[in-house]
Design a protein around this motif. Sequence first.
Motif, PDB file in Angstrom:
ATOM      1  N   TRP A 142     -26.744  10.621  -0.692  1.00  0.00           N
ATOM      2  CA  TRP A 142     -27.492  11.124  -1.838  1.00  0.00           C
ATOM      3  C   TRP A 142     -26.812  12.313  -2.510  1.00  0.00           C
ATOM      4  O   TRP A 142     -27.305  12.818  -3.519  1.00  0.00           O
ATOM      5  N   LEU A 143     -25.671  12.747  -1.976  1.00  0.00           N
ATOM      6  CA  LEU A 143     -24.902  13.789  -2.654  1.00  0.00           C
ATOM      7  C   LEU A 143     -24.312  13.286  -3.967  1.00  0.00           C
ATOM      8  O   LEU A 143     -24.075  14.060  -4.893  1.00  0.00           O
ATOM      9  N   ALA A 144     -24.060  11.978  -4.049  1.00  0.00           N
ATOM     10  CA  ALA A 144     -23.464  11.396  -5.253  1.00  0.00           C
ATOM     11  C   ALA A 144     -24.465  11.445  -6.408  1.00  0.00           C
ATOM     12  O   ALA A 144     -25.676  11.332  -6.188  1.00  0.00           O
ATOM     13  N   PRO A 145     -23.979  11.596  -7.650  1.00  0.00           N
ATOM     14  CA  PRO A 145     -24.903  11.593  -8.802  1.00  0.00           C
ATOM     15  C   PRO A 145     -25.734  10.313  -8.876  1.00  0.00           C
ATOM     16  O   PRO A 145     -26.899  10.344  -9.262  1.00  0.00           O
ATOM     17  N   PHE A 162     -25.045   5.246  -3.792  1.00  0.00           N
ATOM     18  CA  PHE A 162     -24.750   3.819  -3.632  1.00  0.00           C
ATOM     19  C   PHE A 162     -24.692   3.504  -2.138  1.00  0.00           C
ATOM     20  O   PHE A 162     -23.975   4.162  -1.383  1.00  0.00           O
ATOM     21  N   PHE A 163     -25.461   2.505  -1.716  1.00  0.00           N
ATOM     22  CA  PHE A 163     -25.535   2.115  -0.311  1.00  0.00           C
ATOM     23  C   PHE A 163     -24.987   0.695  -0.172  1.00  0.00           C
ATOM     24  O   PHE A 163     -25.560  -0.248  -0.713  1.00  0.00           O
ATOM     25  N   SER A 164     -23.864   0.579   0.524  1.00  0.00           N
ATOM     26  CA  SER A 164     -23.202  -0.724   0.635  1.00  0.00           C
ATOM     27  C   SER A 164     -23.347  -1.355   2.011  1.00  0.00           C
ATOM     28  O   SER A 164     -23.022  -2.528   2.181  1.00  0.00           O
ATOM     29  N   LYS A 165     -23.805  -0.595   2.993  1.00  0.00           N
ATOM     30  CA  LYS A 165     -24.042  -1.155   4.315  1.00  0.00           C
ATOM     31  C   LYS A 165     -25.402  -1.829   4.314  1.00  0.00           C
ATOM     32  O   LYS A 165     -26.379  -1.272   3.812  1.00  0.00           O
ATOM     33  N   ILE A 216     -30.568  -8.179   1.350  1.00  0.00           N
ATOM     34  CA  ILE A 216     -30.036  -7.191   0.410  1.00  0.00           C
ATOM     35  C   ILE A 216     -28.691  -6.672   0.896  1.00  0.00           C
ATOM     36  O   ILE A 216     -28.532  -6.295   2.052  1.00  0.00           O
ATOM     37  N   ALA A 217     -27.720  -6.675  -0.008  1.00  0.00           N
ATOM     38  CA  ALA A 217     -26.357  -6.263   0.344  1.00  0.00           C
ATOM     39  C   ALA A 217     -26.061  -4.835  -0.087  1.00  0.00           C
ATOM     40  O   ALA A 217     -25.414  -4.084   0.637  1.00  0.00           O
ATOM     41  N   THR A 218     -26.510  -4.458  -1.285  1.00  0.00           N
ATOM     42  CA  THR A 218     -26.276  -3.096  -1.770  1.00  0.00           C
ATOM     43  C   THR A 218     -27.517  -2.582  -2.486  1.00  0.00           C
ATOM     44  O   THR A 218     -28.337  -3.347  -2.990  1.00  0.00           O
ATOM     45  N   ALA A 219     -27.627  -1.269  -2.526  1.00  0.00           N
ATOM     46  CA  ALA A 219     -28.688  -0.603  -3.282  1.00  0.00           C
ATOM     47  C   ALA A 219     -28.053   0.547  -4.047  1.00  0.00           C
ATOM     48  O   ALA A 219     -27.349   1.367  -3.458  1.00  0.00           O
ATOM     49  N   HIS A 220     -28.302   0.593  -5.340  1.00  0.00           N
ATOM     50  CA  HIS A 220     -27.657   1.578  -6.214  1.00  0.00           C
ATOM     51  C   HIS A 220     -28.742   2.316  -6.994  1.00  0.00           C
ATOM     52  O   HIS A 220     -29.482   1.704  -7.765  1.00  0.00           O
ATOM     53  N   VAL A 221     -28.854   3.631  -6.763  1.00  0.00           N
ATOM     54  CA  VAL A 221     -29.815   4.458  -7.488  1.00  0.00           C
ATOM     55  C   VAL A 221     -29.125   4.939  -8.759  1.00  0.00           C
ATOM     56  O   VAL A 221     -28.141   5.673  -8.695  1.00  0.00           O
ATOM     57  N   VAL A 222     -29.645   4.531  -9.909  1.00  0.00           N
ATOM     58  CA  VAL A 222     -28.986   4.862 -11.174  1.00  0.00           C
ATOM     59  C   VAL A 222     -29.677   6.040 -11.838  1.00  0.00           C
ATOM     60  O   VAL A 222     -30.791   6.431 -11.487  1.00  0.00           O
ATOM     61  N   ALA A 223     -28.990   6.600 -12.829  1.00  0.00           N
ATOM     62  CA  ALA A 223     -29.422   7.869 -13.415  1.00  0.00           C
ATOM     63  C   ALA A 223     -30.773   7.793 -14.105  1.00  0.00           C
ATOM     64  O   ALA A 223     -31.451   8.804 -14.259  1.00  0.00           O
ATOM     65  N   ASP A 224     -31.186   6.610 -14.548  1.00  0.00           N
ATOM     66  CA  ASP A 224     -32.461   6.508 -15.252  1.00  0.00           C
ATOM     67  C   ASP A 224     -33.656   6.461 -14.306  1.00  0.00           C
ATOM     68  O   ASP A 224     -34.795   6.271 -14.735  1.00  0.00           O
TER      69      ASP A 224
END
Length: 423
Positions: free
Chosen positions: A140-143, A146-149, A250-258
């Motif tokens: 969660w440090l990233a803007p 992204f979780f790929s595991k 589910i393979a990846t989860a990506h929290v986007v800026a919106d």
Amino acid sequence: MRIRTLPEGQLRLTFPPPVLHPDLARLGVEEVRPLLSAFDSLRPRSPLPLRLLEMPGAVHSNRSSAASWESRLREDFFSLYGPPLLPVPESLETSRLLLALQLSTRYMDDGIREAARELFTAPAFLVSVSLAITVYFAAWLAPEPFFSKGLAAALTVRLALLVGLVELGRVAHACLRLYQEAEAATSPQELEAASERFGRALGGAGLRVLVVVASMGMPQVLPKVPEGGLWTLLSPLRHAPAGGQALESIATAHVVADGSLIATGVAAGTSATSLCGELATCMMTDGEGSASGGGPKLSTRYGKPHTRKNPAHNEAIEEELARREAAGHTGLKKNEAQVNAQNLRVNNPNRQAKPRFRKPDVSSLRPDGIRHNTNYVSNQKDLRRELEAFNAMVQADPKAIHELYLLDGTLVRRHVPTGVSFP
């Protein structure tokens, strides 16, 4: 929550501003003891040699290599969550981070402090939390985290469904701040201050999230926890974990800026109900963002929609009925004529009054035989009318429990008969 289908097996999950269920604000010792008994299988041979920094600028006290039980935990976490994204001390059991976690219980809310003290004196649990911070929450440090595991991705989606994406991110950043401040501390006072900030920021829902993330990294412990035990910590509204098998692919989860979350690898044909579990307050939309079928899909597990003009009101009713069914209530009724504990219709004692009878939004029979009725107010402009209805229902059946809530969970009025217990 809105679920929008995207190309190539993706779903975009958009979360409204969170309104956490009040049950999540507290955590009792009895809720965590089954979990603690499972952590006992990884007990160090001797008490942890924790001590405060002796002077400003002191070097870390964790010079020795990790014990065998800690090494097992590391292997589990790294295999399930992926490699650490922050430096991991050579031995976590004597690290500043672990000590800061222990100290933080002094500053937690009364509703969770005793449970936190039980948890944070279990060495294996503390090491698991430390690993969770350096491995999972570090993402969660990233803007745009992204979780790929696989486990981390599915866990992110499931936690977001249960407590909301905002709350999940808030917990993550509180953990990361504790890590950074503990590492930078050069005096006992600075370490204590970091612990205080963390303890005051965590809250009941945050502690529950921490327990789940730390425990999921220990597969040898999970079989010893009662089925569903972990997810009931985060799910007061249902008796089944959100998503179930729908999240396993589910393979990846990506929290986007919106503020939305994009999940990839979701099984084809996954529906809102199967993804959200029994809460079912999700609305599926097509790739253009319009609601599938021309409007929100209203939950009808307990009866026809209360009203199609106010989906939130209908979903609040369905959620409450699901919670009561899980608690063993019977005689579940949705927007039906008021009845008493014997299932006999009760009318307004004033024969001249209209309407002759009321229809509680939610009605059920507790395991102890007490009828429990609840109504919701969608618009505060209607509060006077709803209070009149509440009083009429109490007069018609004073032996029942009656409640009136705003849709955000605020209690407006409650009647509990004399001699009846109410949690």
